[in-house]
Scaffold this active site. Sequence first.
Site, PDB file in Angstrom:
ATOM      1  N   ASP A   1     -13.673  -5.574  -1.771  1.00 56.39           N
ATOM      2  CA  ASP A   1     -13.403  -5.570  -0.311  1.00 56.39           C
ATOM      3  C   ASP A   1     -14.908  -6.009   0.100  1.00 56.39           C
ATOM      4  OD1 ASP A   1     -10.927  -4.615  -0.561  1.00 56.39           O
ATOM      5  OD2 ASP A   1     -11.278  -2.737  -0.367  1.00 56.39           O
TER       6      ASP A   1
ATOM      7  N   ASP B   1       0.926  -1.078   0.045  1.00 57.65           N
ATOM      8  CA  ASP B   1       0.142   0.039  -0.125  1.00 57.65           C
ATOM      9  C   ASP B   1       0.766   1.285   0.018  1.00 57.65           C
ATOM     10  OD1 ASP B   1      -2.154  -1.642   0.352  1.00 57.65           O
ATOM     11  OD2 ASP B   1      -2.400  -1.346   2.432  1.00 57.65           O
TER      12      ASP B   1
END
Length: 253
Positions: free
Chosen positions: A132, A13
């Site tokens: 997600d 990330d």
Amino acid sequence: MKGLAKRIIPCLDVKDGLTVKGTNFVNLRSVGNPVELGKAYSDAGADELVYLDITASSDGRKTFTDVVTRVAREINIPFTVGGGINDISDVERLLGAGADKVSVNSAALRCPGLIDEIARRYGSQVCVCAIDAKYEDGKWICYLNGGRVPTGRDLYAWAKEAESRGAGEILFTSMNHDGVKTGYANDALACLSDSLGIPVIASGGAGKMEHFRDAFVFGKADAALAASVFHFGEISIYGLKCYLYDEGVNVRL
């Protein structure tokens, strides 16, 4: 051992040009330079990498594109980029910077035709649909905006639609399991793998080597993605692959 080799994929990330990691999508801390880290993972035997831009501002985009260009120069394994991809021009920019695949999430849920467009223009192999999802009240619900906004969409129905529109892979992150290191959502993974004809990447929950094995054996995943166990040196990629090989999982050593 038969079939395609299972893939191990470190996930990085990126925020403001640095690699960060959190738990359940919050409490971020810096873990280093994304280019150096990516090169170290490539050298250590990772099969692929995923880079996610978690700063979606225009400034963040420019920084991230620079990171992608530098990564492409340094590593020789495929890598996927995602985060802040809202239209085909974003895809063009990131592929132009050297990415092999793009991962679309919120934008695809809002405008599913984006998947069709990417697949038509660049081929299904370029389009990873990231989902997600959180398990609540007996079902898996898809979330937008880095896990902040529930959509009411069912995980399995959306994954099936993404496949039908041309997605080449599904990257499923269980929000319940993310960063807590208790193992992947294997039941959901197995359901996805059984219902789809495209590869499924497991994400969220890796804490020890057995978790990877279980994702492949019980979750029937084609690849397993993890972040903190690699970033903080808790598991080495080579050690993990040797373990998986000994457990009868087909991996590239």
